[in-house]
Design an enzyme around this catalytic site. Structure first.
Site, PDB file in Angstrom:
ATOM      1  N   ARG A  87       5.392   5.301  -1.672  1.00 46.97           N
ATOM      2  CA  ARG A  87       4.446   5.270  -0.817  1.00 46.97           C
ATOM      3  C   ARG A  87       3.247   4.205  -0.796  1.00 46.97           C
ATOM      4  O   ARG A  87       2.367   3.882  -0.093  1.00 46.97           O
ATOM      5  CB  ARG A  87       3.888   6.563  -0.745  1.00 46.97           C
ATOM      6  CG  ARG A  87       3.095   6.968   0.066  1.00 46.97           C
ATOM      7  CD  ARG A  87       2.888   8.355  -0.139  1.00 46.97           C
ATOM      8  NE  ARG A  87       1.607   9.256   0.386  1.00 46.97           N
ATOM      9  CZ  ARG A  87       0.044   9.953  -0.132  1.00 46.97           C
ATOM     10  NH1 ARG A  87       0.570   9.962  -1.449  1.00 46.97           N
ATOM     11  NH2 ARG A  87      -0.502  10.049   0.744  1.00 46.97           N
ATOM     12  N   HIS A  91       1.517   2.058   1.224  1.00 43.64           N
ATOM     13  CA  HIS A  91       0.205   1.909   1.053  1.00 43.64           C
ATOM     14  C   HIS A  91      -1.037   0.223   1.447  1.00 43.64           C
ATOM     15  O   HIS A  91      -1.271   0.016   1.280  1.00 43.64           O
ATOM     16  CB  HIS A  91      -0.419   2.929   0.594  1.00 43.64           C
ATOM     17  CG  HIS A  91      -1.067   4.039   1.286  1.00 43.64           C
ATOM     18  ND1 HIS A  91      -1.897   5.159   1.274  1.00 43.64           N
ATOM     19  CD2 HIS A  91       0.167   5.008   2.107  1.00 43.64           C
ATOM     20  CE1 HIS A  91      -0.723   6.782   1.989  1.00 43.64           C
ATOM     21  NE2 HIS A  91       0.326   6.049   2.664  1.00 43.64           N
ATOM     22  N   ASP A  92      -0.169   0.111   0.259  1.00 42.84           N
ATOM     23  CA  ASP A  92      -0.312  -1.823  -0.415  1.00 42.84           C
ATOM     24  C   ASP A  92      -0.532  -2.619   0.821  1.00 42.84           C
ATOM     25  O   ASP A  92      -2.142  -3.112   0.851  1.00 42.84           O
ATOM     26  CB  ASP A  92       0.243  -2.047  -1.539  1.00 42.84           C
ATOM     27  CG  ASP A  92      -0.384  -2.782  -1.920  1.00 42.84           C
ATOM     28  OD1 ASP A  92      -1.925  -3.793  -2.269  1.00 42.84           O
ATOM     29  OD2 ASP A  92       0.220  -4.526  -2.529  1.00 42.84           O
ATOM     30  N   ASP A  99      -0.892  -7.110  -1.271  1.00 46.50           N
ATOM     31  CA  ASP A  99      -1.578  -8.309  -2.221  1.00 46.50           C
ATOM     32  C   ASP A  99      -2.277  -7.143  -3.395  1.00 46.50           C
ATOM     33  O   ASP A  99      -2.781  -7.971  -4.301  1.00 46.50           O
ATOM     34  CB  ASP A  99      -2.923  -8.559  -1.656  1.00 46.50           C
ATOM     35  CG  ASP A  99      -3.958  -7.412  -1.301  1.00 46.50           C
ATOM     36  OD1 ASP A  99      -3.847  -6.212  -1.490  1.00 46.50           O
ATOM     37  OD2 ASP A  99      -5.117  -8.135  -0.710  1.00 46.50           O
ATOM     38  N   SER A 101      -3.794  -4.917  -3.966  1.00 47.14           N
ATOM     39  CA  SER A 101      -4.927  -4.177  -3.687  1.00 47.14           C
ATOM     40  C   SER A 101      -5.062  -2.567  -3.961  1.00 47.14           C
ATOM     41  O   SER A 101      -6.491  -2.173  -4.654  1.00 47.14           O
ATOM     42  CB  SER A 101      -5.546  -4.478  -2.592  1.00 47.14           C
ATOM     43  OG  SER A 101      -4.674  -4.491  -1.501  1.00 47.14           O
ATOM     44  N   GLU A 113      -9.559   1.401  -2.547  1.00 47.96           N
ATOM     45  CA  GLU A 113      -9.011   1.778  -1.325  1.00 47.96           C
ATOM     46  C   GLU A 113      -7.803   2.774  -2.397  1.00 47.96           C
ATOM     47  O   GLU A 113      -7.676   4.256  -1.793  1.00 47.96           O
ATOM     48  CB  GLU A 113      -7.123   0.806  -1.579  1.00 47.96           C
ATOM     49  CG  GLU A 113      -7.877  -0.488  -0.354  1.00 47.96           C
ATOM     50  CD  GLU A 113      -6.439  -1.209  -0.317  1.00 47.96           C
ATOM     51  OE1 GLU A 113      -5.247  -0.915  -0.423  1.00 47.96           O
ATOM     52  OE2 GLU A 113      -6.992  -2.680  -0.707  1.00 47.96           O
ATOM     53  N   ASN A 119      -5.737   7.829   0.600  1.00 48.76           N
ATOM     54  CA  ASN A 119      -4.623   7.533  -1.024  1.00 48.76           C
ATOM     55  C   ASN A 119      -5.168   8.933  -1.844  1.00 48.76           C
ATOM     56  O   ASN A 119      -4.768   8.087  -3.424  1.00 48.76           O
ATOM     57  CB  ASN A 119      -5.044   6.108  -1.710  1.00 48.76           C
ATOM     58  CG  ASN A 119      -4.663   5.460  -0.105  1.00 48.76           C
ATOM     59  OD1 ASN A 119      -3.795   5.236  -0.066  1.00 48.76           O
ATOM     60  ND2 ASN A 119      -5.083   3.788  -0.572  1.00 48.76           N
ATOM     61  N   HIS A 216       9.931   8.654   4.753  1.00 49.39           N
ATOM     62  CA  HIS A 216       8.989  10.086   4.021  1.00 49.39           C
ATOM     63  C   HIS A 216      10.603  11.676   3.891  1.00 49.39           C
ATOM     64  O   HIS A 216      10.680  12.262   3.338  1.00 49.39           O
ATOM     65  CB  HIS A 216       8.712  10.974   5.411  1.00 49.39           C
ATOM     66  CG  HIS A 216       7.080  10.500   5.864  1.00 49.39           C
ATOM     67  ND1 HIS A 216       6.839  10.717   6.494  1.00 49.39           N
ATOM     68  CD2 HIS A 216       6.464   9.948   5.409  1.00 49.39           C
ATOM     69  CE1 HIS A 216       5.504   9.627   7.407  1.00 49.39           C
ATOM     70  NE2 HIS A 216       5.823   9.243   6.113  1.00 49.39           N
TER      71      HIS A 216
END
Length: 344
Positions: A87, A91-92, A99, A101, A113, A119, A216
């Site tokens: 996950r 999400h990154d 990257d 982040s 983030e 998140n 999922h």
């Protein structure tokens, strides 16, 4: 043409799994969306370096095994780690490309983030920290946190009984992380058109949508992500009519209307620590948590893919691995961080 696009295309021909490519019948509107998204991906990719399977062959040849060992060690202590890492990588990549982040800490007035609402439940950052420390001990200043996260996500899936794949490397770490940008992440309430738009903006097809949502099969969801489906759905129905009544009843007992515990929720499927195709079977039974997953039955193409993946784990895992390579090849970033939580 962008060199990173050329190399990524070549890599897709070399991977251990075979991509299940099907050309959908699409409207002119979707063609336009794909054209615009290709420009977005071109701009993101051009910010980073070209990816290569042998990127660290001379500078850090043991990086794969180091990361694999770190993930394995963490997983032996906590079976929830694989779902968390998968996950985290997803999400990154959806924000500014892959990257790392999502790993940056908030600082001063900037909320990063990882502290954005979608998140808030991300965890297992320590696994990446541990892997980074060992990689730095072996080859300092060489391997990006973004590459470590991509490798860790691959290992998380493999250790859970899913497929493995060769991860193209050479990502750079980003210097920008904003909680406000997490609104770009796909929502569990998305309908099929919103899913199509969100993924196409990142150069991902509807085949990729179905395959990647299969992730999922791992993990847990808090009640807040599906509460709207089991109570006061709309003016006509108290419960989402696309959800099986008995399943909705079981969820209502897990997620009480009042005094709902902060961590209340349930697992994504019957085997939340095993990477399999159970989740697709549950979609067909109308027994999944997210309306975005149930929405896959609302279009002929995605419904056919759900049926196909539900009937064959092998077919699903091949498609998933191919789509993960495609997703993780969206690059962006400027440096190789010494510490994954802060910029250099």
């Amino acid at each position: 043409m962008n060199p990173s696009k050329i190399e990524t295309s070549e890599l897709l021909c070399k991977i251990k799994v075979e991509s299940q490519v099907r050309l959908p019948s699409i409207s002119m509107v979707f063609v336009a969306a794909l054209f615009l998204s290709s420009i977005v991906i071109f701009l993101i990719s051009s910010a980073g370096n070209a990816l290569s399977l042998n990127y660290y062959e001379k500078t850090c040849p043991d990086v794969d095994s180091i990361v694999t060992n770190a993930v394995n060690k963490a997983m032996m202590k906590d079976r929830k780690v694989p779902a968390a890492l998968l996950r985290m990588h997803f999400h990154d990549c959806f924000i500014r490309g892959c990257d790392a982040s999502v790993l940056l800490n908030s600082k001063g007035n900037n909320k990063a983030e990882k502290d954005g609402p979608p998140n808030a439940s991300l965890h297992a950052f320590y696994v990446i920290d541990n892997a980074k420390k060992e990689v730095e001990d072996s080859c300092p200043g060489v391997v990006s946190c973004a590459d470590i996260l991509a490798l860790a996500a691959r290992d998380a899936v493999a250790f859970s009984g899913g497929p493995t794949w060769d991860v193209p490397k050479g990502r750079k770490d980003g210097r920008t992380s904003k909680a406000s940008e997490t609104t770009q992440l796909p929502s569990p309430t998305f309908n099929i058109y919103q899913l199509q738009q969100s993924f196409s903006q990142r150069g991902l097809s509807m085949d990729d949508v179905v395959a990647l949502l299969g992730g999922h099969t791992l993990g847990f969801s808090h009640c807040s992500s599906f509460q709207s489906r089991i109570r006061n759905f709309n003016a006509t129905h108290d419960i989402d009519p696309s959800m099986h009544p008995s399943f909705a009843a079981s969820l209502r007992s897990v997620c009480p209307k009042t005094n709902m515990a902060k961590n209340a929720g349930t697992t994504m499927d019957h085997s939340p620590t095993t990477f399999d195709n159970t989740y697709f079977k549950l979609i067909l039974q109308k027994k999944v948590l997210f309306s975005s997953d149930q929405a896959l039955l609302s279009a002929p193409k995605t419904r056919d893919l759900v049926t196909k993946f539900a009937s064959s784990k092998a077919t699903f895992t091949k498609a998933f691995a191919s789509s993960m390579i495609k997703l993780s090849s969206i690059t962006g970033g400027q440096e190789v961080r010494k510490d994954c939580r802060v910029v250099n």
